[in-house]
Design a protein around this motif. Structure first.
Motif, PDB file in Angstrom:
ATOM      1  N   LEU A 110       0.838  -1.198   0.000  1.00  0.00           N
ATOM      2  CA  LEU A 110       0.000   0.000   0.000  1.00  0.00           C
ATOM      3  C   LEU A 110       0.872   1.247   0.000  1.00  0.00           C
ATOM      4  CD1 LEU A 110      -2.672   1.588   0.369  1.00  0.00           C
ATOM      5  CD2 LEU A 110      -2.419   1.219   2.842  1.00  0.00           C
ATOM      6  N   PHE A 111       0.598   2.152  -0.957  1.00  0.00           N
ATOM      7  CA  PHE A 111       1.181   3.490  -0.957  1.00  0.00           C
ATOM      8  C   PHE A 111       0.076   4.445  -0.506  1.00  0.00           C
ATOM      9  CE2 PHE A 111       3.690   1.093  -4.010  1.00  0.00           C
ATOM     10  CZ  PHE A 111       4.988   1.420  -3.641  1.00  0.00           C
ATOM     11  N   ASN A 112       0.254   5.028   0.672  1.00  0.00           N
ATOM     12  CA  ASN A 112      -0.807   5.811   1.289  1.00  0.00           C
ATOM     13  C   ASN A 112      -0.395   7.275   1.390  1.00  0.00           C
ATOM     14  OD1 ASN A 112      -3.381   5.997   2.657  1.00  0.00           O
ATOM     15  ND2 ASN A 112      -2.229   6.343   4.539  1.00  0.00           N
ATOM     16  N   LYS A 113      -1.202   8.152   0.789  1.00  0.00           N
ATOM     17  CA  LYS A 113      -0.997   9.596   0.852  1.00  0.00           C
ATOM     18  C   LYS A 113       0.376  10.008   0.326  1.00  0.00           C
ATOM     19  CE  LYS A 113      -4.205  10.270   4.699  1.00  0.00           C
ATOM     20  NZ  LYS A 113      -4.392  10.780   6.080  1.00  0.00           N
ATOM     21  N   VAL A 114       0.784   9.396  -0.786  1.00  0.00           N
ATOM     22  CA  VAL A 114       2.044   9.796  -1.413  1.00  0.00           C
ATOM     23  C   VAL A 114       1.747  10.812  -2.513  1.00  0.00           C
ATOM     24  CG1 VAL A 114       3.227   7.645  -0.870  1.00  0.00           C
ATOM     25  CG2 VAL A 114       1.987   7.827  -3.014  1.00  0.00           C
ATOM     26  N   ASN A 115       2.566  11.856  -2.583  1.00  0.00           N
ATOM     27  CA  ASN A 115       2.431  12.892  -3.598  1.00  0.00           C
ATOM     28  C   ASN A 115       3.742  13.025  -4.363  1.00  0.00           C
ATOM     29  OD1 ASN A 115      -0.134  13.449  -2.515  1.00  0.00           O
ATOM     30  ND2 ASN A 115       0.720  14.939  -1.078  1.00  0.00           N
ATOM     31  N   ARG A 116       3.634  13.393  -5.641  1.00  0.00           N
ATOM     32  CA  ARG A 116       4.828  13.532  -6.492  1.00  0.00           C
ATOM     33  C   ARG A 116       5.671  12.257  -6.397  1.00  0.00           C
ATOM     34  NH1 ARG A 116       7.980  18.529  -4.773  1.00  0.00           N
ATOM     35  NH2 ARG A 116       7.346  17.825  -2.697  1.00  0.00           N
ATOM     36  N   PHE A 117       5.068  11.169  -6.803  1.00  0.00           N
ATOM     37  CA  PHE A 117       5.670   9.851  -6.605  1.00  0.00           C
ATOM     38  C   PHE A 117       5.680   9.075  -7.919  1.00  0.00           C
ATOM     39  CE2 PHE A 117       4.973   5.302  -5.857  1.00  0.00           C
ATOM     40  CZ  PHE A 117       6.113   4.991  -5.127  1.00  0.00           C
ATOM     41  N   SER A 118       6.758   8.319  -8.154  1.00  0.00           N
ATOM     42  CA  SER A 118       6.850   7.455  -9.338  1.00  0.00           C
ATOM     43  C   SER A 118       7.230   6.044  -8.911  1.00  0.00           C
ATOM     44  CB  SER A 118       7.906   7.982 -10.313  1.00  0.00           C
ATOM     45  OG  SER A 118       7.554   9.252 -10.814  1.00  0.00           O
ATOM     46  N   LEU A 119       6.482   5.057  -9.437  1.00  0.00           N
ATOM     47  CA  LEU A 119       6.832   3.642  -9.280  1.00  0.00           C
ATOM     48  C   LEU A 119       7.254   3.159 -10.653  1.00  0.00           C
ATOM     49  CD1 LEU A 119       6.927   0.939  -7.726  1.00  0.00           C
ATOM     50  CD2 LEU A 119       4.502   0.645  -8.279  1.00  0.00           C
ATOM     51  N   VAL A 120       8.519   2.747 -10.775  1.00  0.00           N
ATOM     52  CA  VAL A 120       9.081   2.443 -12.087  1.00  0.00           C
ATOM     53  C   VAL A 120       9.670   1.040 -12.101  1.00  0.00           C
ATOM     54  CG1 VAL A 120      10.733   3.159 -13.856  1.00  0.00           C
ATOM     55  CG2 VAL A 120       9.631   4.886 -12.415  1.00  0.00           C
ATOM     56  N   GLY A 121       9.183   0.200 -13.031  1.00  0.00           N
ATOM     57  CA  GLY A 121       9.780  -1.110 -13.270  1.00  0.00           C
ATOM     58  C   GLY A 121       9.462  -2.142 -12.208  1.00  0.00           C
ATOM     59  N   GLY A 122      10.017  -3.325 -12.428  1.00  0.00           N
ATOM     60  CA  GLY A 122       9.892  -4.394 -11.459  1.00  0.00           C
ATOM     61  C   GLY A 122       8.740  -5.342 -11.706  1.00  0.00           C
ATOM     62  N   THR A 123       8.877  -6.550 -11.144  1.00  0.00           N
ATOM     63  CA  THR A 123       7.835  -7.568 -11.175  1.00  0.00           C
ATOM     64  C   THR A 123       7.357  -7.825  -9.754  1.00  0.00           C
ATOM     65  OG1 THR A 123       8.739  -8.639 -13.156  1.00  0.00           O
ATOM     66  CG2 THR A 123       7.313  -9.972 -11.745  1.00  0.00           C
ATOM     67  N   PHE A 124       6.031  -7.851  -9.585  1.00  0.00           N
ATOM     68  CA  PHE A 124       5.427  -8.086  -8.274  1.00  0.00           C
ATOM     69  C   PHE A 124       4.563  -9.338  -8.388  1.00  0.00           C
ATOM     70  CE2 PHE A 124       6.520  -3.695  -8.577  1.00  0.00           C
ATOM     71  CZ  PHE A 124       6.929  -3.315  -7.308  1.00  0.00           C
ATOM     72  N   ASP A 125       4.951 -10.391  -7.691  1.00  0.00           N
ATOM     73  CA  ASP A 125       4.274 -11.685  -7.798  1.00  0.00           C
ATOM     74  C   ASP A 125       3.630 -12.032  -6.452  1.00  0.00           C
ATOM     75  OD1 ASP A 125       3.412 -14.259  -8.274  1.00  0.00           O
ATOM     76  OD2 ASP A 125       5.332 -14.994  -9.054  1.00  0.00           O
ATOM     77  N   ALA A 126       2.285 -12.007  -6.432  1.00  0.00           N
ATOM     78  CA  ALA A 126       1.561 -12.283  -5.183  1.00  0.00           C
ATOM     79  C   ALA A 126       1.434 -13.773  -4.900  1.00  0.00           C
ATOM     80  CB  ALA A 126       0.178 -11.645  -5.225  1.00  0.00           C
ATOM     81  N   ARG A 127       1.802 -14.632  -5.840  1.00  0.00           N
ATOM     82  CA  ARG A 127       1.829 -16.103  -5.647  1.00  0.00           C
ATOM     83  C   ARG A 127       0.527 -16.621  -5.018  1.00  0.00           C
ATOM     84  NH1 ARG A 127       7.584 -17.996  -3.365  1.00  0.00           N
ATOM     85  NH2 ARG A 127       7.006 -16.771  -1.548  1.00  0.00           N
ATOM     86  N   ALA A 128      -0.569 -16.385  -5.693  1.00  0.00           N
ATOM     87  CA  ALA A 128      -1.893 -16.600  -5.103  1.00  0.00           C
ATOM     88  C   ALA A 128      -2.487 -17.982  -5.346  1.00  0.00           C
ATOM     89  CB  ALA A 128      -2.860 -15.538  -5.634  1.00  0.00           C
ATOM     90  N   ASN A 129      -1.724 -18.922  -5.856  1.00  0.00           N
ATOM     91  CA  ASN A 129      -2.291 -20.235  -6.181  1.00  0.00           C
ATOM     92  C   ASN A 129      -2.992 -20.894  -4.999  1.00  0.00           C
ATOM     93  OD1 ASN A 129      -1.605 -21.085  -9.077  1.00  0.00           O
ATOM     94  ND2 ASN A 129       0.343 -20.269  -8.353  1.00  0.00           N
ATOM     95  N   GLY A 130      -2.383 -20.806  -3.822  1.00  0.00           N
ATOM     96  CA  GLY A 130      -3.002 -21.406  -2.645  1.00  0.00           C
ATOM     97  C   GLY A 130      -4.312 -20.736  -2.290  1.00  0.00           C
ATOM     98  N   PHE A 131      -4.354 -19.432  -2.405  1.00  0.00           N
ATOM     99  CA  PHE A 131      -5.576 -18.684  -2.116  1.00  0.00           C
ATOM    100  C   PHE A 131      -6.680 -19.047  -3.107  1.00  0.00           C
ATOM    101  CE2 PHE A 131      -8.236 -14.920  -2.889  1.00  0.00           C
ATOM    102  CZ  PHE A 131      -8.803 -14.782  -1.634  1.00  0.00           C
ATOM    103  N   TRP A 132      -6.344 -19.119  -4.393  1.00  0.00           N
ATOM    104  CA  TRP A 132      -7.352 -19.480  -5.400  1.00  0.00           C
ATOM    105  C   TRP A 132      -7.908 -20.872  -5.134  1.00  0.00           C
ATOM    106  CZ3 TRP A 132      -3.470 -18.075  -9.797  1.00  0.00           C
ATOM    107  CH2 TRP A 132      -3.359 -16.682  -9.877  1.00  0.00           C
ATOM    108  N   SER A 133      -7.031 -21.796  -4.746  1.00  0.00           N
ATOM    109  CA  SER A 133      -7.486 -23.168  -4.455  1.00  0.00           C
ATOM    110  C   SER A 133      -8.466 -23.168  -3.297  1.00  0.00           C
ATOM    111  CB  SER A 133      -6.282 -24.067  -4.132  1.00  0.00           C
ATOM    112  OG  SER A 133      -5.434 -24.185  -5.261  1.00  0.00           O
ATOM    113  N   CYS A 134      -8.177 -22.347  -2.297  1.00  0.00           N
ATOM    114  CA  CYS A 134      -9.086 -22.234  -1.154  1.00  0.00           C
ATOM    115  C   CYS A 134     -10.441 -21.714  -1.616  1.00  0.00           C
ATOM    116  CB  CYS A 134      -8.482 -21.309  -0.103  1.00  0.00           C
ATOM    117  SG  CYS A 134      -9.504 -21.078   1.374  1.00  0.00           S
TER     118      CYS A 134
END
Length: 394
Positions: A110-134
């Motif tokens: 979570l980015f909360n109350k950020v101003n003049r901000f840049s998020l650049v590049g990268g891979t974000f993997d939540a690995r949700a297979n277990g959650f989906w199975s549930c």
């Protein structure tokens, strides 16, 4: 060499040194704060320390996540900060595989109350297979978490990010102003439950451009309070298309206004462009919407308005949606429908859709028979060639 040239040379060298020193002091590499790029060590604390250093910087700062794999648990990057921050990611950020570690937090990053901000590049993997199975097994599961969330953020750029395997929504913008999201890729299996791509609500001045969404629910979900939204050059599919709604969840609900979806391609998605509201009383509205220059490739419902949404048959049977839909234009939409009914505009009995414009529509049915259209309480005009034949009331 003259004295003036020598003085200038020395001054230039000094200024260069000062600039490099300042730049170096304003770079916060998470590894320097203890993060380990091994994909096993919990780096949450190190990421927070790097962020805190950047957040109090008197001049522009950069948080650097270098190459490697970093494990992050639930984390909040809080603002407002003193200066502009760039969050530069070269590596991969992964979530814990055990979905129960998230509890009922509702978010992963979570980015909360950020101003003049840049998020650049990268891979974000939540690995949700277990959650989906549930979820698929019918067990008593947690509600799931959004992968990357922005709350009450202003003047934000999100560029070149890849989000994979979100538990639910990949990226959420809530209460944000002036946000540009470009060249982002969101990926989850087509059968993953409720994995929306982008979700935006109570936000103004948001642009999504040049992004690819392959997921199990809406490619873009547009919620109440969204104004001045532009979606362009989107590649959607698999997924449920671009949806305004569901609306009318509450009686008192902010409206949606000035939305444009253009120059985009939908491939094998459940819907193309959709406006959806519960069959419930509401003071909400949808107005001034442009769907234009779109290509549909084997899409089940290329053009659809559904104001009778009531999937659970609870709290809405025998009701009518109070959401007022007006001034919606469909222009230059072409391609193929996976179902014969390529255009379906089902509006509320108590609040008919008004000001609907169909212009230069050419949708064909894949099976070789003519496509059809169906309208209910939809009033507007047709311009140019309309295929299937327009069903609007005048």
């Amino acid at each position: 060499m003259t004295k003036s040239v020598i003085r200038f040379s020395l001054l230039f060298t000094l200024l260069t040194f000062i600039d490099v020193s300042i730049s170096a002091s304003n770079v916060f590499n998470v590894v320097s704060f203890g993060a380990k790029p091994d994909g096993v060590t919990d780096s949450t604390g190190a990421f927070l320390k790097a962020w805190q250093g950047a957040c109090v910087s008197a001049s522009s700062a950069t948080v650097v996540v270098p190459k490697g794999t970093f494990l992050l648990k639930v984390i909040t990057f809080g603002g407002p900060c003193k200066s502009k921050i760039t969050f530069q990611v070269a590596g991969t950020v992964i979530a814990p595989e055990d979905y129960r570690t998230f509890g009922n937090s509702g978010f992963w990053i979570l980015f909360n109350k950020v101003n003049r901000f840049s998020l650049v590049g990268g891979t974000f993997d939540a690995r949700a297979n277990g959650f989906w199975s549930c979820r698929k097994s019918g067990q008593n599961c947690p509600p799931g978490v959004r992968s990357i969330s922005f709350n009450s953020a202003k003047d934000v750029i999100i560029s070149g990010v890849k989000s994979m395997n979100s538990q639910v929504t990949h990226m959420t913008l809530n209460g944000c102003t002036n946000v540009v999201v470009r060249n982002v890729k969101l990926v989850a299996p087509g059968n993953s439950p409720n994995t929306d791509g982008f979700h935006v609500q109570h936000s103004t001045g948001v642009t999504f451009t040049g992004s690819t969404v392959q997921t199990g629910d809406d490619c873009v979900a547009i919620g109440p309070g969204t104004r001045n939204l532009l979606i362009t050059k989107l590649a959607c599919g698999p997924g449920h298309g671009v949806s305004i709604g569901s609306l009318a969840k509450e009686l008192k609900e902010d409206g949606v206004e000035n939305v444009t979806v253009s120059s985009s391609v939908f491939t094998g998605s459940q819907n193309g462009v959709r406006i959806k509201s519960w069959a419930r009383p509401s003071n909400g509205f949808v107005r001034t919407v442009f769907f234009q220059d779109l290509v549909m490739k084997n899409v089940e419902n290329p053009i659809i308005i559904d104001q009778n949404y009531c999937p659970t048959h609870e709290g809405c049977p025998n009701e009518y949606s109070g959401v007022k839909i007006s001034q919606v234009t469909y222009k230059n939409i072409q391609g193929t429908s996976a179902t014969q009914e390529a255009m379906k505009l089902v509006c509320s009995k108590s609040s008919p859709c008004t000001g609907i414009t169909l212009q230069d529509i050419k949708l064909t049915y894949n099976k070789g028979t003519p496509a059809t259209s169906f309208c209910f309480n939809a009033v507007g005009k047709s311009l140019g060639v309309i295929q299937p034949t327009s069903c609007l009331n005048r």
